[in-house]
Design an enzyme around this catalytic site. Structure first.
Site, PDB file in Angstrom:
ATOM      1  N   ASP A 145      19.265 -13.382 -39.446  1.00  0.00           N
ATOM      2  CA  ASP A 145      17.961 -14.017 -39.491  1.00  0.00           C
ATOM      3  C   ASP A 145      18.035 -14.875 -40.508  1.00  0.00           C
ATOM      4  O   ASP A 145      18.940 -14.833 -41.566  1.00  0.00           O
ATOM      5  CB  ASP A 145      16.859 -12.948 -39.771  1.00  0.00           C
TER       6      ASP A 145
ATOM      7  N   GLU B  20      15.784 -17.197 -43.766  1.00  0.00           N
ATOM      8  CA  GLU B  20      14.377 -17.540 -44.333  1.00  0.00           C
ATOM      9  C   GLU B  20      14.368 -19.149 -44.711  1.00  0.00           C
ATOM     10  O   GLU B  20      15.593 -19.311 -45.378  1.00  0.00           O
ATOM     11  CB  GLU B  20      13.989 -16.631 -45.528  1.00  0.00           C
TER      12      GLU B  20
ATOM     13  N   HIS C 182      10.090 -10.165 -43.177  1.00  0.00           N
ATOM     14  CA  HIS C 182      10.185 -11.511 -43.743  1.00  0.00           C
ATOM     15  C   HIS C 182      11.144 -11.487 -44.948  1.00  0.00           C
ATOM     16  O   HIS C 182      10.953 -12.343 -45.795  1.00  0.00           O
ATOM     17  CB  HIS C 182       8.761 -12.068 -44.152  1.00  0.00           C
TER      18      HIS C 182
ATOM     19  N   ASP D 280      14.653  -8.522 -41.425  1.00  0.00           N
ATOM     20  CA  ASP D 280      14.303  -8.977 -40.124  1.00  0.00           C
ATOM     21  C   ASP D 280      15.753  -8.759 -39.207  1.00  0.00           C
ATOM     22  O   ASP D 280      15.477  -8.048 -38.004  1.00  0.00           O
ATOM     23  CB  ASP D 280      13.885 -10.397 -40.088  1.00  0.00           C
TER      24      ASP D 280
END
Length: 721
Positions: free
Chosen positions: A535, A537, A676, A681
């Site tokens: 994942d 960010e 998050h 995640d």
């Protein structure tokens, strides 16, 4: 939320049926009338057409709403109940279904919940009994794990494909130091369950050590082992001891391996310290020799006329004797220092016959010439670095074949004056001394592979000798190598260190059954593939408009299990401002990324971490778009297959209203922690994916190709970034 086609059909069907009924009835009625009557009827209905249309719309809407309610109450609710029940059955989720729909559907949901509770109670009872029965085994396992954690050596266990299936914490620390970029990802790209050990060690070197161990096993050695020293890509020097993992189910008398144990020791500092001491000692001896030269010159000046002849002679004799003795001692010390300054490369004990047999196989395979080995002392033990020595023999034989068209060579091994005499002989054209010296000092080349070593380097590594001879009577020429001898018998140090009952902190013995598959990745079962679940960010939601990656987090799934200890987590300097509105979402502030590596530094490490795996992400199109936009700048291309848990959820649960990460996690009974954050995640996505695999299998989706094809058929696959 996408529109359910069946729901839309149920809502529109009454209006369509009513329209067809009115149109068909009107046509049939008109067919029974005379032309004058039809004209009169048309005149009568024309002013009332809008009113009739409005009536039809109202009636169609009412019937459509009623039909939709019937569909939702009896059809859609039953379909959702079936999906929820499949989740409870296939994904092993412990939760209750919320009743919905008709009274009958609600009653059925209550019955399913009661059965689920009953199953949960039974499983809890069975788990308690298993825990009680295995308590002693668990205690023993914990003791062994604690013992493994305290070992000062790094231990790594691999299957025959070189896939890591066991390692201890010391090994993780060791591999972090071996990483070429330890500050990016912490060296996680090198060590992890299911990773290849060949990312660190040369495949040919491991294969050679395994061959040596196999030969010793076939001779009946109780504790066979092999050792070698190698350099890593990061410039580290490792001493490696290898011991075999034997096949438990092998037939009586059969020698079979299914893996190997590597015990690693970093000797880079020891090697550097010893070389430094040698250099210092060598400088000292050279300086002392110069001082003695000055002393010798001073002695010459003592030949003065004021000193009587007898005293002068006696004085000169004493000084000359002392100077000669000191010079001799320093010369011996200097000679010894010069020899020990050559590369210290730890050597292993090896049966000479095994070395000759391995050399013969290698020469025949790579040079295409026959090799005779009929003059070999079978009882002779050598102390050699067999890997580099075999490279030297193959190199010499290859040049004979290429430059002199030699079609047969002979390997001879015998003892001579406390040394081993290894000959590479052939019948044919001789060569000049200049040619021999050139071959000895040229960097070795085997096939298309260029090596850093020369034949002279290999000989010096063994403190040996090398020359060329020719026997004119027999028209035979040969290269002769003098090598050190070892005491007869097996060296058991490595086998004594490697305990079969050792248990590490990180392991999965199921990987012993894993093997390299020759079939394409697309045809492999989802259950047997390795995955990197990741994942990102980011500064925003628009990768094409300047938003950048702030953090990458990833975890690996190997052999159907989430490896929580094998993670990649790295903050990234975006080289731009972080919007204030996004900080409450991901929690990453400008201070946190100040001084962090850039995306150009992080992506190569993440690519190495994800190598040989299938990529998995939630809404993968978003994350992959960010990676794709960095290909030109970084040169890193992620060309692995990609699976998206959002699309796969839509495949197994087409009736569900939401496929957000939280909604899927709630449906499948996955706890959401660290939302998050990139690695948080990734962990949630990995657990969801593991729950989805059996649900896909229920729908006949077993392979990677089938999963990707089914995902592309969903509505959400149309989304682009």
């Amino acid at each position: 939320m996408k529109l359910d086609k069946r729901e839309a059909f149920a809502a529109l069907l009454p209006g369509a049926v009513l329209a067809l009924w009115a149109l068909g009835g009107g046509l049939l009625f008109a067919a029974t009338l005379e032309p004058a009557e039809r004209t009169a009827l048309g005149d009568l209905l024309e002013p009332r057409a809008a009113l009739l249309l409005l009536g039809w719309l109202l009636l169609s809407g009412a019937l459509g709403w009623l039909s939709r309610e019937v569909y939702l109450r009896w059809v859609a609710a039953a379909a959702r109940l079936a999906e929820e029940a499949r989740v409870l059955l296939a994904a092993d989720v412990q939760r209750e279904i919320e009743p919905a729909g008709s009274d009958e559907t609600r009653a059925l949901a209550e019955v399913i919940n009661a059965l689920a509770r009953q199953r949960g109670d039974l499983r809890a009872d069975i788990a308690a009994q298993v825990r009680e029965a295995s308590r002693s085994v668990e205690q023993e396992r914990n003791r062994l794990a604690a013992l493994m954690a305290e070992l000062t050596q790094s231990v790594v266990v691999c299957n025959l494909d070189g896939r890591i299936l066991l390692y201890n914490s010391r090994a993780r620390t060791q591999f972090r130091a071996l990483s070429s970029a330890p500050t990016v990802g912490g060296g996680a790209e090198l060590l992890g369950l299911g990773r290849s050990i060949y990312a660190v060690f040369d495949r040919a070197l491991i294969a050679h050590a395994l061959e040596s161990v196999q030969q010793r096993l076939q001779r009946g050695a109780a504790h066979p082992s092999a050792q070698f020293v190698t350099g890593t890509r990061a410039g580290q020097l490792l001493r490696v001891q290898m011991a075999p993992v034997r096949e438990i189910d092998a037939a009586p008398g059969e020698v079979s391996l299914n893996g190997f144990v590597l015990m690693l020791e970093n000797i880079t500092r020891d090697f550097a310290d010893e070389s430094g001491r040698d250099t210092l000692l060598h400088g000292l001896t050279e300086g002392s020799r110069a001082s003695l030269g000055n002393l010798q010159a001073a002695v010459e000046l003592l030949d003065d006329e004021d000193v009587d002849a007898a005293t002068r002679e006696r004085f000169h004799g004493v000084i000359r004797d002392e100077v000669g003795a000191m010079s001799q001692r320093i010369q011996q010390l200097a000679s010894h220092t010069a020899q020990t300054m050559k590369t210290r490369w730890p050597l292993e004990d090896m049966l000479g016959a095994d070395l000759v047999a391995a050399a013969a196989r290698r020469i025949e395979a790579q040079c295409g010439c026959r090799v005779a080995t009929n003059e070999v002392d079978a009882a002779l033990w050598l102390k050699v670095d067999s890997f580099s020595l075999l490279q030297a023999l193959v190199y010499l034989a290859g040049r004979l074949v290429d430059e002199y068209q030699i079609r047969m060579v002979q390997l001879r091994l015998a003892e001579a004056s406390g040394r081993a005499r290894l000959d590479l002989a052939w019948i044919g054209q001789a060569m000049s001394t200049e040619t021999v010296m050139g071959w000895e000092t040229d960097a070795m080349r085997i096939g298309t592979e260029s090596l850093a070593l020369t034949v002279r380097d290999v000989i010096e590594r063994h403190d040996g000798a090398f020359w060329f001879e020719r026997e004119r009577v027999r028209h035979e020429s040969f290269f002769r190598l003098l090598l050190p001898l070892a005491a007869g018998g097996e060296q058991l140090a490595a086998a004594q260190i490697v305990k079969t009952e050792s248990r590490p902190e990180v392991y999965d013995f199921d990987l012993f059954r894993a093997s390299e598959q020759s079939r394409e990745l697309a045809d492999r079962s989802l259950a047997e593939l390795a995955y990197t679940v990741f994942d990102t960010e980011t500064t925003g939601l628009n990768p094409g408009e300047g938003d950048e990656i702030l953090q990458i987090g990833a975890a690996r799934i190997v052999a159907g299990k989430l490896r929580r200890e094998d993670v990649f987590e790295q903050l990234i300097d975006p080289r731009r401002d972080i919007p204030e509105a996004s900080i409450p979402i991901h929690g990453i502030t400008p201070d946190m990324v100040a001084g962090a590596p850039t995306i150009a530094e992080v992506l190569p490490a993440f690519h190495a971490f994800a190598q040989d795996t299938v990529l998995v992400a939630h809404n993968a199109a978003f994350d992959m778009r960010f990676l794709e936009l960095k290909q030109a700048a970084t040169g890193v291309v992620f060309d692995q297959p990609v699976l998206d848990t959002l699309l796969l959820s839509a495949v197994v649960h087409p009736q569900q209203e939401s496929h957000r990460l939280e909604a899927i996690a709630e449906r499948l009974g996955v706890n959401v922690l660290g939302r998050h954050t990139a690695v948080g995640d990734a962990m949630v996505t990995a657990e969801i994916f593991l729950k989805l695999v059996p649900l896909l299998a229920e729908r006949g989706i077993h392979t990677l190709a089938q999963a990707r094809e089914a995902a592309q058929q969903t509505y959400y696959a149309r989304v682009r970034y």
